[in-house]
Design a protein around this motif. Sequence first.
Motif, PDB file in Angstrom:
ATOM      1  N   THR A  15       0.821  -1.201   0.000  1.00 15.99           N
ATOM      2  CA  THR A  15       0.000   0.000   0.000  1.00 15.99           C
ATOM      3  C   THR A  15       0.858   1.256   0.000  1.00 15.99           C
ATOM      4  O   THR A  15       0.542   2.246  -0.653  1.00 15.99           O
ATOM      5  CB  THR A  15      -0.968  -0.027   1.188  1.00 15.99           C
ATOM      6  OG1 THR A  15      -1.695  -1.245   1.145  1.00 15.99           O
ATOM      7  CG2 THR A  15      -1.948   1.116   1.134  1.00 15.99           C
ATOM      8  N   THR A  35      -6.308  -4.234   3.608  1.00 18.74           N
ATOM      9  CA  THR A  35      -6.696  -4.235   2.203  1.00 18.74           C
ATOM     10  C   THR A  35      -7.365  -5.571   1.903  1.00 18.74           C
ATOM     11  O   THR A  35      -6.710  -6.507   1.515  1.00 18.74           O
ATOM     12  CB  THR A  35      -5.461  -4.104   1.287  1.00 18.74           C
ATOM     13  OG1 THR A  35      -4.553  -3.208   1.896  1.00 18.74           O
ATOM     14  CG2 THR A  35      -5.844  -3.616  -0.070  1.00 18.74           C
ATOM     15  N   ASP A  54      -3.676  -2.540  -6.221  1.00 21.08           N
ATOM     16  CA  ASP A  54      -3.104  -2.983  -4.943  1.00 21.08           C
ATOM     17  C   ASP A  54      -3.909  -4.198  -4.479  1.00 21.08           C
ATOM     18  O   ASP A  54      -5.083  -4.080  -4.172  1.00 21.08           O
ATOM     19  CB  ASP A  54      -3.242  -1.827  -3.934  1.00 21.08           C
ATOM     20  CG  ASP A  54      -2.620  -2.157  -2.585  1.00 21.08           C
ATOM     21  OD1 ASP A  54      -1.746  -3.038  -2.534  1.00 21.08           O
ATOM     22  OD2 ASP A  54      -3.009  -1.508  -1.590  1.00 21.08           O
TER      23      ASP A  54
HETATM   24 MG    MG Z   1      -2.028  -2.863   2.365  1.00 20.35          MG
END
Ligand code: MG
Length: 733
Positions: A15, A35, A54
Amino acid sequence: MIKICLAGNPNCGKTTLFNSLTGSTAHVGNWPGVTVEKREGSYRKFDEKIDIVDLPGIYSMSPYTPEEVVSRNYILDEKPNCVINIVDATNLERNLYLTTQLLEIDVPVVVALNMMDILKKNNETIDIKALSEAFKVPVVEISALKDEGLDDLMKVAYGEAKKVRKGTTILEKTTVGSLVREAYNELKTSVSSPLFHAVKLVENDELECKDHPELAKRISDMKSKLPEDDFEGDYEAIIANERYEYIGKNFKHTFVKFNEGLTKSDKIDKVLTHKIWSIPIFLLIMFVVFHFTFSEDFLGLNKIFGLEITSKGWFNFFTGMGYDGAIEEEGEAILSGIPSLGVFLQSWMGFLTGSIIDLFNSFLPEGAWYTSLICDGILTGIDSIFSFIPQVLLLYLFVSILEDSGYMARVAFIMDRAFRKFGLSGKAFIPLLMGFGCSVPAMLATKTLEDEKERDVTIRITPFFSCGAKAPIWTLLAAVVAGRFLGDVFVFSIYILGIAIAIIAAIIMKVFSKNYDVPPFIMELPQYHAPQFKNLMVHLWEKFKHFIYKASTIIMAAIIVIWFLSNFSWDFWNGMVDDIESSILASVGRVVRYIFYPLGFGSGADGWKYTAATFTGLIAKEDVVGTMAQLGLVEGTINLSNAAIYSFAAYNLFTLPCFAAVSTAKSESSKKGFLVTLAWWLALSYIVALIIYWLGTLLEAVLWLGSIVIVVIVLLVILLGFYVSKKKRAQIA
Ligand code: MG
Ligand code: GDP
């Protein structure tokens, strides 16, 4: 258009890299699960636009956890042009395990060795040439945090993205080589990324075997003819072992110099994650944070050291307490000490916003309805919330520092260790920590929990981790309490109360459910590092923007409605009422407040006002103080007893969170679980507030006796939970 995705272990810096490349401000968490969904942005330094994705952090390409499913499906199905495999260079062996799996897919791969700044500092290097030759893919050294090597990385990745790459495997020369080859030959014409699927089939991957039953049968026959292995025919384990052996054998020498001793982080961890001391240290750190934010007698200069300050003079003007004294005209009032940074900023903000209201008041016509709407309604409401913003942001800044430095990851680890004793998974604690910011992303993060029941339980206790929007309530009450007690201790105790009730509640729910296996929880503890100024400012700015947006939309709307309800009576065509007591809000509130009678804040002349404030809190928690201010309940006019203040705080902490959080809870829980959750919030908040009010009232009467009773009750509940959960586990085992 070119699509490049970032894949790697949790906490390897995906990230951070994503934010640097795309200029976005995704949350950099220090724990896995932040995430869960992939996030997209674009990189614009080349003529051609590049999409960057991502992916959630994973340890392997197996399809067991939600993170693995998301990442695996993305790479296999969406066919990105290139995968940047981020490898935490300080943890090479573990990270390369995933790399060996990624290489089996037909997609260009670039290995980005991240955290090189740490290696450099420790005087360690990695032989990237050897790595690159062994894997036959480019290897680039970067530091996502320090923004080093990123242009290089993107140039290489862009070049690779234009190429085609066939998967390769390190399993070729191992015991399973012949099996993989057999499966590969069969699959190579029928599926994409045949090598990856071949390996999965050899691993006895359920999905893979179902898709190719005949081939699976043939492979299994071949397996039975192979010599005995150490893993009782568990091919997933055999292959995992081969990968680790390969990495161990081949990449030991890639470290030119490897520092064998304890790193600085390890040394710090010896203290901060100590078996016994870690929790007191955590509490101490949190207390220091609250002291800096909420104390009106900083370092106890007044109460402990007897330092007295009068309200006269320049010094006090600058400490932010000056204007308070000025109002008192005569001066000479003795202040309760030097304010902490938070209280100092708050005083000044209050001074500023108060002056703005005065200004409006001075040129708008007296008695007009719009003067009332603007001054008593909108400005008063917004001001009451605004004046707490410095403290809320300061609190948030401290939490960001703890998070960015790597300490919060330790907290999750410490809590996991403590939770396990009660048969709870520490993995659930991670979303909960996010709840200190806002319940909505915290509830979204429960996606990482595999078990549906555990997800429901976690969502149910998330709002108990007091979010940023609730902070203004505590701040206001702290100011009220400050005259009688210590404001910082009060706020600290609210947060601790939230955590304690959450833990007790989780234990109780766990005891009454049958599910007893605690899934293992692996977590990479990142190395400690100084928080990056840029990161902190980005966090604060995001928080501030979010707040302004909320204030100008949903909060503003609620304030206007409250203004109307509190300034007009049922026959509103007759114009505004002179006395707020004859307003619509008062008449409804006076009926509804009976619900809160037993909790201590529904009674008395102002009871309906606290009732109304509690209800507007359902729209947004900031509205609680906003409504109170509109109804004339501010620092000087709140005259609840200590017990009632506590009960009011507890009720607002534990009851239904704001609409946004409730609807998130609905979408993330099971259907039945959600209804239970609603009932649970309503019932628990009521019970806790009730107990607090009555025990508190008792305590005020017989102080020491009351405190002993409370301590004993808390101990009993904990012991009971421990005992029952142990017994239950023994039964199941
Ligand atoms: Mg992350
Ligand atoms: P993710 O889980 O892979 O998304 O990892 P994050 O981007 O959330 O980063 C995890 C932690 O590693 C954070 O504390 C980052 O500040 C830190 N970090 C990321 N990249 C670097 C780096 O290049 N050097 C150092 N020292 N720390 C880094």
